[in-house]
Design a protein around this motif. Structure first.
Motif, PDB file in Angstrom:
ATOM      1  N   UNK A  97      48.469  57.059  55.483  1.00 42.37           N
ATOM      2  CA  UNK A  97      48.499  55.722  56.535  1.00 42.37           C
ATOM      3  C   UNK A  97      47.102  55.309  55.517  1.00 42.37           C
ATOM      4  N   UNK A  98      45.873  55.494  55.291  1.00 43.21           N
ATOM      5  CA  UNK A  98      44.794  55.154  55.517  1.00 43.21           C
ATOM      6  C   UNK A  98      44.911  54.819  54.022  1.00 43.21           C
ATOM      7  N   UNK A  99      45.244  54.956  52.891  1.00 44.72           N
ATOM      8  CA  UNK A  99      46.158  54.861  51.304  1.00 44.72           C
ATOM      9  C   UNK A  99      46.837  53.732  51.229  1.00 44.72           C
ATOM     10  N   UNK A 100      48.058  53.309  52.994  1.00 38.26           N
ATOM     11  CA  UNK A 100      48.532  52.055  52.591  1.00 38.26           C
ATOM     12  C   UNK A 100      47.940  50.711  53.030  1.00 38.26           C
ATOM     13  N   UNK A 101      47.391  51.351  54.397  1.00 36.13           N
ATOM     14  CA  UNK A 101      46.210  50.372  54.686  1.00 36.13           C
ATOM     15  C   UNK A 101      44.712  49.642  53.687  1.00 36.13           C
ATOM     16  N   UNK A 104      46.794  47.226  50.605  1.00 33.99           N
ATOM     17  CA  UNK A 104      47.423  45.956  50.848  1.00 33.99           C
ATOM     18  C   UNK A 104      45.946  45.350  51.142  1.00 33.99           C
ATOM     19  N   UNK A 105      44.818  45.401  51.320  1.00 36.89           N
ATOM     20  CA  UNK A 105      43.590  45.045  51.456  1.00 36.89           C
ATOM     21  C   UNK A 105      42.899  45.208  50.299  1.00 36.89           C
ATOM     22  N   UNK A 108      45.283  42.369  47.874  1.00 36.30           N
ATOM     23  CA  UNK A 108      45.182  40.876  48.996  1.00 36.30           C
ATOM     24  C   UNK A 108      46.497  40.928  49.407  1.00 36.30           C
ATOM     25  N   UNK A 109      47.629  41.422  49.739  1.00 34.57           N
ATOM     26  CA  UNK A 109      49.124  41.560  50.313  1.00 34.57           C
ATOM     27  C   UNK A 109      49.146  40.831  51.602  1.00 34.57           C
ATOM     28  N   UNK A 110      50.060  40.070  51.662  1.00 39.88           N
ATOM     29  CA  UNK A 110      50.613  39.592  52.250  1.00 39.88           C
ATOM     30  C   UNK A 110      51.516  39.499  53.307  1.00 39.88           C
ATOM     31  N   UNK A 111      52.463  41.231  53.007  1.00 42.41           N
ATOM     32  CA  UNK A 111      53.231  41.879  53.739  1.00 42.41           C
ATOM     33  C   UNK A 111      53.046  43.020  53.043  1.00 42.41           C
ATOM     34  N   UNK A 112      53.654  44.204  54.032  1.00 41.26           N
ATOM     35  CA  UNK A 112      54.037  45.148  53.246  1.00 41.26           C
ATOM     36  C   UNK A 112      55.209  46.252  53.901  1.00 41.26           C
ATOM     37  N   UNK A 136      51.577  49.300  63.472  1.00 41.29           N
ATOM     38  CA  UNK A 136      50.587  48.819  64.814  1.00 41.29           C
ATOM     39  C   UNK A 136      48.737  48.995  64.605  1.00 41.29           C
ATOM     40  N   UNK A 137      48.179  49.523  62.887  1.00 44.68           N
ATOM     41  CA  UNK A 137      47.157  48.983  62.538  1.00 44.68           C
ATOM     42  C   UNK A 137      47.177  47.879  61.311  1.00 44.68           C
ATOM     43  N   UNK A 138      48.947  47.722  61.501  1.00 44.33           N
ATOM     44  CA  UNK A 138      48.627  46.222  59.656  1.00 44.33           C
ATOM     45  C   UNK A 138      47.870  44.973  60.150  1.00 44.33           C
ATOM     46  N   UNK A 139      47.354  44.358  59.450  1.00 43.42           N
ATOM     47  CA  UNK A 139      46.625  42.967  59.508  1.00 43.42           C
ATOM     48  C   UNK A 139      47.683  42.022  58.755  1.00 43.42           C
ATOM     49  N   UNK A 140      48.514  42.222  58.106  1.00 45.25           N
ATOM     50  CA  UNK A 140      49.673  42.136  57.894  1.00 45.25           C
ATOM     51  C   UNK A 140      50.489  42.189  58.492  1.00 45.25           C
TER      52      UNK A 140
END
Length: 146
Positions: A97-101, A104-105, A108-112, A136-140
């Protein structure tokens, strides 16, 4: 609409399906894909396992599995239409989870885009759902495929 798509892969059939959709979206939007494989931390450290051979074997197998998953993604990016720019990444020593999030930051991804194994009931409770936690935790935005 999308310019940078993070594709989270674990090498499974669900991830391969997610890759197909991510590549299609990237072609449609002219986006770049960051294909990520997160190696789970070595499961035996901290509970008495100190054998470096076990750790080395685990990491070698994980790196091989990541390379195979990345090869399939790279093939999809280069076949079946206009080539899609793809950055292949592997992250170690963090929870999935932490690696993905984090990736993504950083990218600078705008979609996962992530695949789901579709577990329900006890299996989901015991094993958890990385996809659900990412949602639940993604900002994108997150696209979960099955």
């Amino acid at each position: 609409m999308f310019k940078r798509i993070l594709l989270a892969s674990d090498g499974s059939a669900a991830s391969d399906h997610a890759a197909t959709l991510a590549v299609s979206l990237a072609r449609t939007h002219g986006a770049k894909i960051t294909a990520l494989y997160v190696v789970d931390p070595y499961p035996y450290l901290g509970i008495g396992e100190a054998n470096p051979m076990g750790f080395n074997a685990y990491m070698a197998a994980a790196r091989d599995h990541a390379a195979q998953a990345h090869a399939r993604i790279a093939t999809q990016c280069n076949e079946g239409g206009a080539p899609v720019e793809c950055d292949l990444r592997m992250v170690e020593d963090v929870a999935v989870l932490d690696g993905i999030l984090q990736t993504a930051r950083e990218a600078q991804c705008d979609l996962i885009v992530i695949g789901s194994h579709g577990r329900t009931g006890i299996a989901r409770m015991v094993l958890g759902s990385i996809a659900a936690k990412v949602v639940a935790q993604s900002h994108v935005p997150v696209l979960v495929t099955r």
